[in-house]
Design an enzyme around this catalytic site. Structure first.
Site, PDB file in Angstrom:
ATOM      1  N   HIS A 197       0.732  -1.301   0.016  1.00  0.00           N
ATOM      2  CA  HIS A 197      -0.077   0.082  -0.054  1.00  0.00           C
ATOM      3  C   HIS A 197       0.648   1.334   0.001  1.00  0.00           C
ATOM      4  O   HIS A 197       0.575   2.077  -0.846  1.00  0.00           O
ATOM      5  CB  HIS A 197      -0.823   0.112   1.104  1.00  0.00           C
ATOM      6  CG  HIS A 197      -1.963  -0.887   1.398  1.00  0.00           C
ATOM      7  ND1 HIS A 197      -2.297  -1.778   2.498  1.00  0.00           N
ATOM      8  CD2 HIS A 197      -2.924  -1.210   0.437  1.00  0.00           C
ATOM      9  CE1 HIS A 197      -2.993  -2.607   2.356  1.00  0.00           C
ATOM     10  NE2 HIS A 197      -3.588  -2.261   1.193  1.00  0.00           N
ATOM     11  N   LYS A 203     -16.618  -6.442   4.889  1.00  0.00           N
ATOM     12  CA  LYS A 203     -15.444  -6.885   4.269  1.00  0.00           C
ATOM     13  C   LYS A 203     -15.289  -8.556   4.752  1.00  0.00           C
ATOM     14  O   LYS A 203     -15.382  -8.769   5.892  1.00  0.00           O
ATOM     15  CB  LYS A 203     -14.295  -6.130   4.813  1.00  0.00           C
ATOM     16  CG  LYS A 203     -12.906  -6.803   4.293  1.00  0.00           C
ATOM     17  CD  LYS A 203     -12.475  -5.810   3.129  1.00  0.00           C
ATOM     18  CE  LYS A 203     -11.301  -6.636   2.666  1.00  0.00           C
ATOM     19  NZ  LYS A 203     -10.460  -5.585   1.651  1.00  0.00           N
ATOM     20  N   ARG A 218      -1.775  -6.094  -8.476  1.00  0.00           N
ATOM     21  CA  ARG A 218      -0.997  -7.167  -8.443  1.00  0.00           C
ATOM     22  C   ARG A 218      -0.942  -8.175  -9.433  1.00  0.00           C
ATOM     23  O   ARG A 218       0.005  -8.778  -9.946  1.00  0.00           O
ATOM     24  CB  ARG A 218      -0.987  -7.796  -6.951  1.00  0.00           C
ATOM     25  CG  ARG A 218      -0.873  -6.670  -5.921  1.00  0.00           C
ATOM     26  CD  ARG A 218      -1.381  -7.413  -4.385  1.00  0.00           C
ATOM     27  NE  ARG A 218      -2.664  -7.556  -4.578  1.00  0.00           N
ATOM     28  CZ  ARG A 218      -3.567  -7.578  -3.516  1.00  0.00           C
ATOM     29  NH1 ARG A 218      -3.069  -7.856  -2.495  1.00  0.00           N
ATOM     30  NH2 ARG A 218      -4.816  -8.038  -3.644  1.00  0.00           N
ATOM     31  N   SER A 229      -3.166  -7.552   2.661  1.00  0.00           N
ATOM     32  CA  SER A 229      -3.516  -7.302   3.932  1.00  0.00           C
ATOM     33  C   SER A 229      -4.014  -8.750   4.619  1.00  0.00           C
ATOM     34  O   SER A 229      -3.663  -9.176   5.733  1.00  0.00           O
ATOM     35  CB  SER A 229      -4.490  -6.267   4.141  1.00  0.00           C
ATOM     36  OG  SER A 229      -4.181  -4.947   3.819  1.00  0.00           O
TER      37      SER A 229
END
Length: 171
Positions: free
Chosen positions: A26, A50, A102, A140
């Site tokens: 990030h 989430k 990514r 994450s």
């Protein structure tokens, strides 16, 4: 809603995400966005739903961790937001959203989000930067998983995040 002007220069962008927690990947995207634009707002999303469980860290904690991790970068601010990203972009005067990619799976998801954002407000541009090869594997969720088993995540996240993960997972 923004007016779509072809001669309008973008000087302020958002780098949005859940940042649960913020990683070196990030931070790399934020630094690269800052190289391109004089003002970058890191937009920390509430993201209550989430992964079906909500984030590991509270919104307040994620904002604090990001502010500490990014504190040495001039022209970068960290702010929490709820609701639609395009509404937040308009609220803070940002003309674009910068996202790191990514892999192809990121591209498919981010393209869908960019298309939806465009339909909501065509004046907010979507800009994609490829992740640095050293962070192409980093997420994450992987960091949280390693930390939850007591693994060393210090090569993936700043020291303040290492400390917060150790406290969160009691390891």
């Amino acid at each position: 809603m923004h007016d779509v002007l072809t001669d309008q220069t973008i000087t302020h962008v958002l780098v949005p995400g859940t940042f649960d927690p913020i990683t070196f990947g990030h931070i790399d995207v934020v630094r690269r966005a800052r190289r391109l634009f004089p003002h970058v707002t890191v937009a920390v999303a509430e993201s209550l739903g989430k992964n079906g469980t909500g984030p590991t860290f509270s919104l307040q904690d994620r904002v604090s961790l990001a502010r500490e991790a990014l504190g040495d970068i001039d022209g970068v601010e960290v702010r929490p937001f709820t609701g639609l990203l395009v509404d937040f972009a308009n609220e803070v005067g940002a003309g674009a959203v910068v996202k790191g990619l990514r892999a192809m799976t990121d591209f498919e998801y981010e393209l869908q989000q960019a298309d939806l954002n465009y339909r909501l407000d065509p004046g907010v541009e979507s800009i994609f930067v490829m992740s640095s090869p050293e962070y192409g594997y980093l997420s994450s969720s992987v960091v949280r998983q390693i930390a939850s088993f007591g693994g060393d995540v210090s090569e993936f996240v700043p020291d303040n995040v290492v400390k917060a993960l150790k406290e969160r997972f009691k390891c």
